[in-house]
Motif scaffolding. Structure first.
Motif, short mmCIF file in Angstrom:
data_model
loop_
_atom_site.label_atom_id
_atom_site.label_comp_id
_atom_site.label_asym_id
_atom_site.label_seq_id
_atom_site.Cartn_x
_atom_site.Cartn_y
_atom_site.Cartn_z
N ALA A 2 0.83 -1.20 0.00
CA ALA A 2 0.00 0.00 0.00
C ALA A 2 0.87 1.25 0.00
O ALA A 2 1.95 1.30 0.60
N ASN A 24 -2.71 -6.06 -0.36
CA ASN A 24 -3.13 -4.68 -0.17
C ASN A 24 -2.37 -3.79 -1.15
O ASN A 24 -1.17 -3.56 -1.00
N SER A 26 -3.73 -0.67 -2.00
CA SER A 26 -4.41 0.62 -1.88
C SER A 26 -3.43 1.78 -1.88
O SER A 26 -2.23 1.62 -1.63
N GLU A 27 -3.97 2.96 -2.17
CA GLU A 27 -3.20 4.22 -2.14
C GLU A 27 -2.06 4.21 -3.15
O GLU A 27 -0.99 4.78 -2.92
N ASN A 50 -7.31 -5.44 -1.23
CA ASN A 50 -7.67 -4.03 -1.10
C ASN A 50 -7.12 -3.28 -2.31
O ASN A 50 -5.91 -3.18 -2.50
N SER A 52 -8.34 -0.09 -3.06
CA SER A 52 -8.86 1.27 -2.89
C SER A 52 -7.87 2.32 -3.37
O SER A 52 -6.66 2.19 -3.20
N TYR A 53 -8.42 3.36 -4.00
CA TYR A 53 -7.63 4.50 -4.44
C TYR A 53 -6.50 4.08 -5.37
O TYR A 53 -5.36 4.55 -5.28
N THR A 54 -6.82 3.15 -6.29
CA THR A 54 -5.90 2.81 -7.36
C THR A 54 -6.55 3.21 -8.69
O THR A 54 -7.67 3.73 -8.70
N ALA A 71 -12.55 -2.03 -2.28
CA ALA A 71 -12.18 -1.33 -3.51
C ALA A 71 -12.86 0.03 -3.53
O ALA A 71 -13.74 0.29 -4.35
N GLN A 72 -12.47 0.89 -2.62
CA GLN A 72 -13.07 2.21 -2.52
C GLN A 72 -12.53 3.15 -3.60
O GLN A 72 -11.43 2.98 -4.10
#
Length: 227
Positions: A2, A24, A26-27, A50, A52-54, A71-72
């Motif tokens: 991440a 993970n 994310s980011e 995770n 998220s934010y990819t 997956a935000q």
């Protein structure tokens, strides 16, 4: 992995990490974490991911072993979850999901326990049924563009402590007349919808006492006591 300034996509060598259980990514806003078709059969032990934010554009080819998907903040046009029978937790919050034509695969998970998709521009009607084997502990669809009637299965979610948040949508009523003793820790939020609630007198008093968020001060949420 991440927040590591990853760029581009997965390389073919990534499939050699076939013992992974948690991933993970994310980011990493410049990384496209789309799974290649060969990954689907390589990662037979992967249970949690995770993304998220990819810069991930789709969720295709996720392995069938997946139990938790976070997956935000993604922009998606479909939910390719048909083969993910083991999926228990889904979090797609803060994304742009207005382009998804069929939202039923979100709910049609036989082991579903937690569904978090708030503030994601989700459109459509909540499906009329859930798999009989699903054991929902938390469902949060707050602040979307959901329409249609509140499904009857909501009434059956209170057999255990549960958190339900359908607030700030365009859902219509009636709200179920729950004739049960709510489990400690239960939270129910439906404010800012178009739901009429019909209670017998005893249930109305009990509901008002337990759930202060169900307040007639919300113009779009009416409480009506019945004899």
């Amino acid at each position: 992995m991440a927040n590591n300034n990853l760029i581009n996509k997965f390389s073919n060598s990534f499939k050699n990490l076939n013992s992974l259980e948690v991933l993970n990514l994310s980011e990493n806003p410049n990384f496209n974490a789309e799974f290649k078709s060969e990954f689907k059969t390589s990662f037979t032990k992967l249970k949690e991911i995770n993304l998220s934010y990819t810069n991930t554009k789709n969720l295709n080819n996720l392995p069938a072993s997946m139990e938790k998907l976070v997956a935000q903040k993604l922009t998606l046009t479909e939910f390719p979850f048909t083969h993910l029978a083991n999926l228990k937790e889904i979090d797609l919050s803060h994304g742009v999901l207005s382009g998804v034509g069929n939202i039923k695969p979100l709910f049609d998970r036989p082991k579903l326990e937690k569904l978090i998709v708030h503030t994601a521009k989700l459109r459509g009607s909540i499906p009329a049924s859930l798999p009989a084997t699903a054991t929902i502990k938390e469902i949060n669809l707050r602040n979307n563009q959901l329409t249609g009637k509140l499904p009857a299965w909501v009434r059956n979610l209170v057999s255990q402590p549960v958190k339900i948040d359908f607030a700030e949508n365009y859902i219509t009523g009636p709200l179920p007349d729950w004739d049960v003793n709510f489990r400690p820790g239960t939270q129910i939020k439906f404010e800012k919808n178009y739901i009429d609630t019909l209670f017998n007198e005893g249930n109305y008093k009990r509901f008002k006492k337990k759930f202060g968020n169900l307040d007639s001060s919300f113009a779009q949420f009416k409480l009506v006591a019945t004899n």
